[in-house]
Design an enzyme around this catalytic site. Sequence first.
Site, PDB file in Angstrom:
ATOM      1  N   PRO A 144       0.839  -1.109  -0.028  1.00 19.47           N
ATOM      2  CA  PRO A 144      -0.012   0.006  -0.094  1.00 19.47           C
ATOM      3  C   PRO A 144       0.803   1.313   0.239  1.00 19.47           C
ATOM      4  CG  PRO A 144      -0.817  -1.639   1.527  1.00 19.47           C
ATOM      5  CD  PRO A 144       0.532  -2.118   1.172  1.00 19.47           C
ATOM      6  N   ASP A 145       0.504   1.958  -0.627  1.00 22.82           N
ATOM      7  CA  ASP A 145       1.070   3.260  -1.066  1.00 22.82           C
ATOM      8  C   ASP A 145       1.424   4.434   0.318  1.00 22.82           C
ATOM      9  OD1 ASP A 145       1.502   3.013  -3.875  1.00 22.82           O
ATOM     10  OD2 ASP A 145      -0.562   3.620  -4.141  1.00 22.82           O
ATOM     11  N   ASN A 146       0.359   4.129   1.094  1.00 26.91           N
ATOM     12  CA  ASN A 146       0.189   5.294   2.383  1.00 26.91           C
ATOM     13  C   ASN A 146       0.256   4.353   3.515  1.00 26.91           C
ATOM     14  OD1 ASN A 146      -2.324   4.300   1.822  1.00 26.91           O
ATOM     15  ND2 ASN A 146      -2.804   6.427   0.905  1.00 26.91           N
ATOM     16  N   CYS A 147       0.924   3.160   3.312  1.00 30.68           N
ATOM     17  CA  CYS A 147       0.996   2.426   4.494  1.00 30.68           C
ATOM     18  C   CYS A 147       2.250   2.760   5.515  1.00 30.68           C
ATOM     19  CB  CYS A 147       0.998   0.965   4.034  1.00 30.68           C
ATOM     20  SG  CYS A 147       1.203  -0.330   5.493  1.00 30.68           S
ATOM     21  N   LEU A 148       2.066   3.696   6.304  1.00 32.18           N
ATOM     22  CA  LEU A 148       3.294   4.151   7.040  1.00 32.18           C
ATOM     23  C   LEU A 148       3.839   3.448   8.232  1.00 32.18           C
ATOM     24  CD1 LEU A 148       2.272   7.722   6.777  1.00 32.18           C
ATOM     25  CD2 LEU A 148       3.754   6.679   5.355  1.00 32.18           C
TER      26      LEU A 148
END
Lengths: 97, 123, 105
Positions: free
Chosen positions: C101-105
């Site tokens: 996921p691109d915004n899985c921080l």
Amino acid sequence: MILHTLNRAPDSAAFRDCLRFLTADDALLLLGDGIYAALKDSSSSEELAVTGASLYVLEADASAAGIVNLLGNDVTLVDFAKFVELTEHFPRQQAWH
Amino acid sequence: MPSNAKNSLLVVVRHSPYGSSVARSSLEVALAAAAFEQPVGLLFVGDGVLQLIPDQEPSGIGVRNIAKLIQSLPLYDIETLYADEQALQRYGLDPQTLPQQLLPLNTAAIQALFSNYDHILSF
Amino acid sequence: MLPTSAFDGEGFLVRLSDWAPPVAEQIAAGEGIAMTDAHWEVVNILRQYYLDFDSTPAMRALVKYCAQKLGPGKGNSIYLLTLFPGSPAKLASKIAGLPKPDNCL
């Protein structure tokens, strides 16, 4: 008989400078963000029409941007092979970037 | 507009979709903030409005589709997209043909929008 | 069985085109998950999400998308956590063969 190329959006100084030097004998190939200058109802396409220069737009970039059907009628779409042909046809090229 | 929302964030995007990677990065920042349940507004200014053009097909230039990413914004509860009306006009873009959650704003309305958010992130 | 070189350091498939149902089973097994119909339903939803939006969803978007496609009973984080413990968006994306996921921080 100059082939001009422009890869900056119509708000840029590159577009302004390009516009000043285009003549009716010239061709302008728009690529990258330059393609938006040929949007049919835009102020930039009106300014380009006044110059009388032939307008070409790189098809891969126009497809990416979703504007193939939003271009003016006086615009010719070109692929990379046609791009090369243009550079062969015009002895000199000026890149605005 | 979340006039009294705490820690609301306005993401201002001013770049064309494929001229650089900035467009995608700005949207991903907005999505990341929204994923943490912060109220997020997105404002497309100047060349940024070019991201809103539908039917983008960037497979020929080997990058991922910005228009599709924009369609996912409601799933992050980013419901309203604000757009610079003047830029839409300059590019000859008809708001009717753009995403339906789009709200075109004039200069005064954009100035008011800036004041309505706690934080602004500019791209 | 795909070789380990088909995966990145975190176990995500490097090439989307390498994915097939047996590959999903292989990835799931590596995560200690035995795929049931309920798992497949979410994995297929994720692949549809990727086609629709050219991105991998964060949890918030996945929950809402599942609610839209599968109904509220399955569009909630508890249901997804039961199927994919820990980090459902990340884990299910991995099994679906999608990028992290691109915004899985």
